[in-house]
Design a protein around this motif. Structure first.
Motif, PDB file in Angstrom:
ATOM      1  N   THR A 209      36.652  -1.324  47.960  1.00  0.00           N
ATOM      2  CA  THR A 209      35.756  -0.530  47.118  1.00  0.00           C
ATOM      3  C   THR A 209      36.462  -0.170  45.819  1.00  0.00           C
ATOM      4  O   THR A 209      37.696  -0.275  45.711  1.00  0.00           O
ATOM      5  CB  THR A 209      35.303   0.755  47.837  1.00  0.00           C
ATOM      6  OG1 THR A 209      34.252   1.380  47.084  1.00  0.00           O
ATOM      7  CG2 THR A 209      36.448   1.751  47.957  1.00  0.00           C
ATOM      8  N   THR A 232      39.430   7.999  55.839  1.00  0.00           N
ATOM      9  CA  THR A 232      38.029   7.690  55.532  1.00  0.00           C
ATOM     10  C   THR A 232      37.704   7.950  54.073  1.00  0.00           C
ATOM     11  O   THR A 232      36.928   7.207  53.461  1.00  0.00           O
ATOM     12  CB  THR A 232      37.090   8.542  56.411  1.00  0.00           C
ATOM     13  OG1 THR A 232      37.378   8.291  57.781  1.00  0.00           O
ATOM     14  CG2 THR A 232      35.628   8.222  56.127  1.00  0.00           C
ATOM     15  N   HIS A 245      35.288  10.210  48.072  1.00  0.00           N
ATOM     16  CA  HIS A 245      34.762   8.853  48.087  1.00  0.00           C
ATOM     17  C   HIS A 245      34.983   8.241  49.471  1.00  0.00           C
ATOM     18  O   HIS A 245      36.118   8.174  49.954  1.00  0.00           O
ATOM     19  CB  HIS A 245      35.472   7.998  47.039  1.00  0.00           C
ATOM     20  CG  HIS A 245      35.429   8.571  45.657  1.00  0.00           C
ATOM     21  ND1 HIS A 245      34.453   8.259  44.742  1.00  0.00           N
ATOM     22  CD2 HIS A 245      36.264   9.456  45.040  1.00  0.00           C
ATOM     23  CE1 HIS A 245      34.670   8.911  43.608  1.00  0.00           C
ATOM     24  NE2 HIS A 245      35.762   9.652  43.768  1.00  0.00           N
ATOM     25  N   ASP A 246      33.894   7.795  50.103  1.00  0.00           N
ATOM     26  CA  ASP A 246      33.981   7.127  51.397  1.00  0.00           C
ATOM     27  C   ASP A 246      34.375   5.677  51.142  1.00  0.00           C
ATOM     28  O   ASP A 246      33.583   4.891  50.608  1.00  0.00           O
ATOM     29  CB  ASP A 246      32.637   7.199  52.112  1.00  0.00           C
ATOM     30  CG  ASP A 246      32.721   6.701  53.549  1.00  0.00           C
ATOM     31  OD1 ASP A 246      33.450   5.726  53.797  1.00  0.00           O
ATOM     32  OD2 ASP A 246      32.046   7.279  54.409  1.00  0.00           O
ATOM     33  N   ARG A 248      34.912   3.137  53.048  1.00  0.00           N
ATOM     34  CA  ARG A 248      34.299   2.073  53.841  1.00  0.00           C
ATOM     35  C   ARG A 248      32.851   1.826  53.443  1.00  0.00           C
ATOM     36  O   ARG A 248      32.423   0.679  53.296  1.00  0.00           O
ATOM     37  CB  ARG A 248      34.373   2.409  55.329  1.00  0.00           C
ATOM     38  CG  ARG A 248      35.783   2.483  55.889  1.00  0.00           C
ATOM     39  CD  ARG A 248      36.489   1.143  55.844  1.00  0.00           C
ATOM     40  NE  ARG A 248      37.785   1.181  56.527  1.00  0.00           N
ATOM     41  CZ  ARG A 248      38.625   0.157  56.583  1.00  0.00           C
ATOM     42  NH1 ARG A 248      38.328  -0.986  55.981  1.00  0.00           N
ATOM     43  NH2 ARG A 248      39.779   0.269  57.216  1.00  0.00           N
ATOM     44  N   SER A 249      32.090   2.904  53.270  1.00  0.00           N
ATOM     45  CA  SER A 249      30.668   2.748  52.954  1.00  0.00           C
ATOM     46  C   SER A 249      30.405   2.630  51.463  1.00  0.00           C
ATOM     47  O   SER A 249      29.347   2.174  51.048  1.00  0.00           O
ATOM     48  CB  SER A 249      29.882   3.936  53.515  1.00  0.00           C
ATOM     49  OG  SER A 249      30.158   5.119  52.765  1.00  0.00           O
ATOM     50  N   GLY A 250      31.363   3.076  50.650  1.00  0.00           N
ATOM     51  CA  GLY A 250      31.141   3.094  49.210  1.00  0.00           C
ATOM     52  C   GLY A 250      30.389   4.323  48.744  1.00  0.00           C
ATOM     53  O   GLY A 250      30.137   4.496  47.556  1.00  0.00           O
ATOM     54  N   GLY A 251      30.011   5.211  49.673  1.00  0.00           N
ATOM     55  CA  GLY A 251      29.313   6.432  49.307  1.00  0.00           C
ATOM     56  C   GLY A 251      30.258   7.473  48.732  1.00  0.00           C
ATOM     57  O   GLY A 251      31.484   7.306  48.722  1.00  0.00           O
ATOM     58  N   TYR A 253      30.665  11.991  48.037  1.00  0.00           N
ATOM     59  CA  TYR A 253      30.195  13.352  48.236  1.00  0.00           C
ATOM     60  C   TYR A 253      30.734  14.208  47.104  1.00  0.00           C
ATOM     61  O   TYR A 253      31.946  14.383  46.979  1.00  0.00           O
ATOM     62  CB  TYR A 253      30.683  13.902  49.578  1.00  0.00           C
ATOM     63  CG  TYR A 253      30.180  13.142  50.777  1.00  0.00           C
ATOM     64  CD1 TYR A 253      29.085  13.592  51.498  1.00  0.00           C
ATOM     65  CD2 TYR A 253      30.804  11.966  51.184  1.00  0.00           C
ATOM     66  CE1 TYR A 253      28.617  12.896  52.608  1.00  0.00           C
ATOM     67  CE2 TYR A 253      30.347  11.263  52.291  1.00  0.00           C
ATOM     68  CZ  TYR A 253      29.253  11.729  52.986  1.00  0.00           C
ATOM     69  OH  TYR A 253      28.799  11.036  54.074  1.00  0.00           O
ATOM     70  N   PRO A 285      32.193  14.561  56.694  1.00  0.00           N
ATOM     71  CA  PRO A 285      31.125  14.360  55.719  1.00  0.00           C
ATOM     72  C   PRO A 285      30.008  15.395  55.763  1.00  0.00           C
ATOM     73  O   PRO A 285      29.076  15.330  54.970  1.00  0.00           O
ATOM     74  CB  PRO A 285      30.587  12.986  56.110  1.00  0.00           C
ATOM     75  CG  PRO A 285      30.764  12.941  57.592  1.00  0.00           C
ATOM     76  CD  PRO A 285      32.046  13.678  57.866  1.00  0.00           C
TER      77      PRO A 285
END
Length: 456
Positions: A209, A232, A245-246, A248-251, A253, A285
């Motif tokens: 990412t 994570t 920044h997550d 793995r998911s690219g999301g 918060y 999260p």
């Protein structure tokens, strides 16, 4: 990391140390037996190994780093001479990294074993990082043209090319599990802004990412990107606030609060500032929050290494208040400030299974360092010295007294001199413990010219 509350929110780097216990009371000095096992002065009598891998200090010039083996008590010079440099233990505690920026010379990095043996010495590798199991290393390496540094990754001694359109300039660090590498590069930004693009790669070199952090060129309120304990998230702080920044998911918060990117050492929780008198511990999260109310804004706050408590040091009031990290409830208030200085790898307050341990300065009845520990009773002890720090098991304290470095054992209440003949100017000599508590890394000067308090 450590949160500062005052005229502005700023950040300084710290990690962990160890200790904890005792209830507060009037600080009185306890009788301390002084062992007389003084070693030879660092400046005159440290013998070099037979292979010549380290040179004893003859003339301290402007800076030096030295190791003290607490079993053998023989200081061993690692780095000396003029220039800007920094030295620190790797997480394993078995290797010292040193960055040397000699006057008029190319930057040089070295990895040195506890016996002084030089494992690696290079003028083409900067900011060397080693992952958790020791299989992978990353560093900023000169490209073939010799004019630009980019991140190099090696796994089991084999170079692994990193995917991506933009070469990263330097590594930041491996994830706690050692399976991901965070690195960065500066990119174009709007006027008055700086922008850093971060990239996460796996050990196969695949790009996992990317994300960007915007900073103001007029402010120092940004803080380094940091991994959460689980690996994570990566947290950044800048113009867009604090973002987790997550990877793995690219999301992502985003939290509308200010502060550093200090994670709890044991959970994916960030310690942040919400207004002048409130701290928030934010869980990811889910974004559940725990609130801590503080009486004044001019404080520093940090998790202890166990993650169980938050220590808030108030220099104006001359007290340190301990809060439960899970509930935000105040547990204890101690006379003295647990924040005489901020330095990588040091936490002055730690909650252990036996109770609270703390190293405090400015206590009313102790002109040196007040030591709180379960083994010392309610009164604690008063050490006639400064720059105190806990050993990893919280059983000993290293500190400086003039030109000497001493170690104080809290069970026996005895102290011994482990190095003498040290410089006292430019901040004096600083001692840091390795992870197993077997060695001290001495650095001079610290807090003066040629010294920095963050990882190079």
């Amino acid at each position: 990391m450590r949160i500062f509350l005052g005229l502005s929110a700023a950040v300084a780097a710290t990690l962990f140390a160890a200790c904890s216990s005792g209830s507060d009371g009037t600080a009185t000095s306890t009788s301390t037996a002084v062992a007389t096992s003084t070693v030879a002065p660092v400046g005159t009598a440290t013998a070099a190994p037979a292979d010549g891998s380290a040179t004893p200090i003859v003339d301290t010039a402007r800076s030096f780093a030295a190791l003290v083996d607490l079993a053998g008590e023989r200081p061993l010079t690692l780095v000396e001479g003029p220039g800007t440099w920094n030295a620190w233990f790797e997480a394993s505690g078995e290797v010292v990294n040193a960055l040397i920026l000699g006057e008029g010379q190319a930057p040089r990095t070295a990895r040195i074993g506890l016996d002084g043996t030089v494992i690696a010495d290079s003028t083409t590798e900067l900011q060397v990082r080693v992952n958790a199991d020791g299989r992978a290393r990353a560093f900023g390496g000169l490209i073939e043209a010799g004019t630009f540094f980019e991140t190099m990754l090696e796994v089991d001694g084999v170079r692994v090319p990193l995917a991506g359109d933009i070469p990263t300039v330097l590594p930041v660090d491996f994830s706690p599990g050692g399976d991901l590498l965070l690195s960065y590069v500066g990119v174009a930004a709007a006027e008055g802004e700086a922008a850093i693009q971060y990239m996460v790669h796996d050990l196969d070199g695949a790009l996992v990412t990317t994300f960007t952090n915007r900073l103001s060129t007029q402010s120092t309120s940004g803080s380094p990107a940091t991994w959460s304990p689980s690996g994570t998230f990566v947290a950044t702080s800048g113009l867009d606030g604090v973002i987790a920044h997550d990877v793995r998911s690219g999301g992502a918060y985003q939290v509308p609060l200010s502060g550093s990117t200090e994670w709890s050492p044991t959970a994916d929780k960030l310690l942040l500032v919400d207004g002048a008198n409130t701290l928030r511990i934010v869980q990811f999260p889910g974004l559940e929050m725990t609130s801590i109310t503080v009486p004044t804004a001019n404080i520093t706050a940090s998790f202890d290494p166990s993650g169980r408590v938050v220590a808030v040091s108030d220099a104006n009031r001359g007290v340190t208040t301990i809060f439960d990290a899970a509930s935000g409830v105040q547990l204890q208030e101690l006379f003295g400030v647990a924040e005489g200085f901020v330095i990588l790898g040091f936490e002055p307050v730690v909650m252990t299974d036996a109770g609270l341990a703390a190293l405090l300065t400015g206590a009313p009845t102790c002109g040196g360092t007040r030591v709180i520990h379960p083994a010392l009773g309610d009164a604690g002890a008063c050490l006639e010295g400064s720059s105190a720090r806990w050993s990893p098991n919280a059983g000993s304290v290293s500190y400086t007294r003039g030109s000497e470095v001493l170690v104080y054992d809290v069970e026996s209440r005895a102290e011994r001199v482990v190095a003498s003949g040290l410089p006292t100017d430019e901040g004096g000599t600083l001692a840091r413990w390795n992870a197993s508590g077997t060695h001290l890394l001495l650095e001079w000067p610290w807090g003066g010219g040629g010294w920095t308090d963050s990882l190079p």
